[in-house]
Design a protein around this motif. Structure first.
Motif, PDB file in Angstrom:
ATOM      1  N   ASP A  80       0.845  -1.193   0.000  1.00 28.73           N
ATOM      2  CA  ASP A  80       0.000   0.000   0.000  1.00 28.73           C
ATOM      3  C   ASP A  80       0.885   1.249   0.000  1.00 28.73           C
ATOM      4  N   PRO A  81       0.847   2.041  -1.076  1.00 27.80           N
ATOM      5  CA  PRO A  81       1.718   3.215  -1.155  1.00 27.80           C
ATOM      6  C   PRO A  81       1.302   4.347  -0.211  1.00 27.80           C
ATOM      7  N   ASP A  82       0.099   4.281   0.339  1.00 26.80           N
ATOM      8  CA  ASP A  82      -0.405   5.358   1.183  1.00 26.80           C
ATOM      9  C   ASP A  82      -0.083   5.182   2.660  1.00 26.80           C
ATOM     10  N   ILE A  83       0.639   4.126   3.029  1.00 20.74           N
ATOM     11  CA  ILE A  83       0.918   3.863   4.437  1.00 20.74           C
ATOM     12  C   ILE A  83       2.413   3.620   4.648  1.00 20.74           C
ATOM     13  N   ASP A  84       2.937   4.211   5.714  1.00 18.07           N
ATOM     14  CA  ASP A  84       4.318   3.938   6.110  1.00 18.07           C
ATOM     15  C   ASP A  84       4.255   2.839   7.170  1.00 18.07           C
ATOM     16  N   SER A  85       4.536   1.613   6.751  1.00 22.24           N
ATOM     17  CA  SER A  85       4.430   0.468   7.657  1.00 22.24           C
ATOM     18  C   SER A  85       5.782   0.007   8.182  1.00 22.24           C
ATOM     19  N   SER A  86       6.816   0.806   7.955  1.00 23.74           N
ATOM     20  CA  SER A  86       8.168   0.383   8.314  1.00 23.74           C
ATOM     21  C   SER A  86       8.358   0.163   9.811  1.00 23.74           C
ATOM     22  N   ALA A  87       7.556   0.808  10.649  1.00 24.46           N
ATOM     23  CA  ALA A  87       7.705   0.659  12.102  1.00 24.46           C
ATOM     24  C   ALA A  87       6.536  -0.102  12.725  1.00 24.46           C
ATOM     25  N   ILE A  88       5.752  -0.788  11.905  1.00 22.65           N
ATOM     26  CA  ILE A  88       4.621  -1.574  12.403  1.00 22.65           C
ATOM     27  C   ILE A  88       5.036  -3.035  12.468  1.00 22.65           C
ATOM     28  N   THR A  89       4.799  -3.651  13.613  1.00 23.11           N
ATOM     29  CA  THR A  89       5.099  -5.055  13.827  1.00 23.11           C
ATOM     30  C   THR A  89       3.788  -5.814  13.957  1.00 23.11           C
ATOM     31  N   ILE A  90       3.754  -7.013  13.395  1.00 21.62           N
ATOM     32  CA  ILE A  90       2.548  -7.840  13.443  1.00 21.62           C
ATOM     33  C   ILE A  90       2.863  -9.105  14.217  1.00 21.62           C
ATOM     34  N   GLY A 107       3.864  -1.242  17.342  1.00 17.83           N
ATOM     35  CA  GLY A 107       4.888  -0.391  16.754  1.00 17.83           C
ATOM     36  C   GLY A 107       4.436   1.045  16.735  1.00 17.83           C
ATOM     37  N   TYR A 108       4.915   1.766  15.736  1.00 17.65           N
ATOM     38  CA  TYR A 108       4.689   3.211  15.690  1.00 17.65           C
ATOM     39  C   TYR A 108       4.144   3.644  14.343  1.00 17.65           C
ATOM     40  N   ILE A 109       3.307   4.675  14.391  1.00 19.37           N
ATOM     41  CA  ILE A 109       2.768   5.292  13.183  1.00 19.37           C
ATOM     42  C   ILE A 109       3.108   6.776  13.231  1.00 19.37           C
ATOM     43  N   THR A 110       3.159   7.396  12.079  1.00 22.61           N
ATOM     44  CA  THR A 110       3.453   8.831  12.019  1.00 22.61           C
ATOM     45  C   THR A 110       2.260   9.653  11.531  1.00 22.61           C
ATOM     46  N   LYS A 111       1.200   8.976  11.105  1.00 21.78           N
ATOM     47  CA  LYS A 111      -0.023   9.655  10.661  1.00 21.78           C
ATOM     48  C   LYS A 111      -1.231   8.873  11.167  1.00 21.78           C
ATOM     49  N   ARG A 152      -2.815   4.435  10.913  1.00 21.43           N
ATOM     50  CA  ARG A 152      -3.475   3.545  11.874  1.00 21.43           C
ATOM     51  C   ARG A 152      -4.741   2.961  11.261  1.00 21.43           C
ATOM     52  N   GLU A 153      -5.560   3.826  10.730  1.00 20.74           N
ATOM     53  CA  GLU A 153      -6.836   3.393  10.166  1.00 20.74           C
ATOM     54  C   GLU A 153      -6.630   2.431   8.990  1.00 20.74           C
ATOM     55  N   ARG A 154      -5.640   2.729   8.151  1.00 24.01           N
ATOM     56  CA  ARG A 154      -5.383   1.882   6.978  1.00 24.01           C
ATOM     57  C   ARG A 154      -4.820   0.526   7.386  1.00 24.01           C
ATOM     58  N   ALA A 155      -3.905   0.510   8.361  1.00 22.32           N
ATOM     59  CA  ALA A 155      -3.321  -0.756   8.823  1.00 22.32           C
ATOM     60  C   ALA A 155      -4.392  -1.654   9.430  1.00 22.32           C
ATOM     61  N   ILE A 156      -5.253  -1.080  10.240  1.00 21.18           N
ATOM     62  CA  ILE A 156      -6.340  -1.849  10.851  1.00 21.18           C
ATOM     63  C   ILE A 156      -7.276  -2.371   9.773  1.00 21.18           C
ATOM     64  N   SER A 157      -7.587  -1.534   8.801  1.00 23.52           N
ATOM     65  CA  SER A 157      -8.491  -1.928   7.726  1.00 23.52           C
ATOM     66  C   SER A 157      -7.922  -3.082   6.897  1.00 23.52           C
ATOM     67  N   LEU A 158      -6.648  -2.991   6.544  1.00 25.37           N
ATOM     68  CA  LEU A 158      -6.027  -4.059   5.752  1.00 25.37           C
ATOM     69  C   LEU A 158      -5.984  -5.372   6.528  1.00 25.37           C
ATOM     70  N   ALA A 159      -5.599  -5.313   7.805  1.00 23.34           N
ATOM     71  CA  ALA A 159      -5.557  -6.527   8.624  1.00 23.34           C
ATOM     72  C   ALA A 159      -6.962  -7.116   8.781  1.00 23.34           C
ATOM     73  N   ASP A 169      -5.407  -3.182  17.967  1.00 24.57           N
ATOM     74  CA  ASP A 169      -4.482  -2.081  17.703  1.00 24.57           C
ATOM     75  C   ASP A 169      -3.690  -1.752  18.965  1.00 24.57           C
ATOM     76  N   ARG A 170      -2.381  -1.905  18.880  1.00 22.01           N
ATOM     77  CA  ARG A 170      -1.479  -1.506  19.969  1.00 22.01           C
ATOM     78  C   ARG A 170      -0.411  -0.551  19.438  1.00 22.01           C
ATOM     79  N   MET A 171      -0.720   0.133  18.345  1.00 24.43           N
ATOM     80  CA  MET A 171       0.244   1.041  17.746  1.00 24.43           C
ATOM     81  C   MET A 171       0.255   2.370  18.501  1.00 24.43           C
ATOM     82  N   LEU A 172       1.435   2.946  18.605  1.00 23.68           N
ATOM     83  CA  LEU A 172       1.612   4.241  19.256  1.00 23.68           C
ATOM     84  C   LEU A 172       1.915   5.284  18.206  1.00 23.68           C
TER      85      LEU A 172
END
Length: 90
Positions: free
Chosen positions: A34-44, A55-59, A63-70, A81-84
């Motif tokens: 997904d080009p619209d999400i920075d997932s580099s600091a997200i751990t699953i 992990g961490y999000i910057t926008k 958060r909303e996109r990661a949750i939606s995809l999962a 969701d345990r992202m900070l």
């Protein structure tokens, strides 16, 4: 030397591990693609059938996109969701 019982097949003993690994890989691939999400600091991780997004999000949108995809992969009831947020200061 024997480990474990011969009465169980590999699939019976290890199906949860393979299933978890493939689910995690699928979610990671979806996030990376997904080009619209920075997932580099997200751990699953998985605990039973539940996917933990950590992990961490910057926008906020990340958060909303990661949750939606999962949720599309494992169902919304199985995503926690345990992202900070690490929002850049301006």
């Amino acid at each position: 030397m024997k480990f474990g019982s011969d009465s169980y097949s590999h699939e019976q003993c290890c199906s949860q591990g393979h299933s978890s690994a493939s689910t995690i890989a699928t979610i990671e691939a979806a996030l990376s693609a997904d080009p619209d999400i920075d997932s580099s600091a997200i751990t699953i991780r998985m605990v039973g059938p539940v996917v933990l997004l950590e992990g961490y999000i910057t926008k906020t949108a990340d958060r909303e996109r990661a949750i939606s995809l999962a949720a599309m992969i494992v169902g919304p009831q199985n995503v926690q969701d345990r992202m900070l947020g690490r929002f850049p200061t301006q």
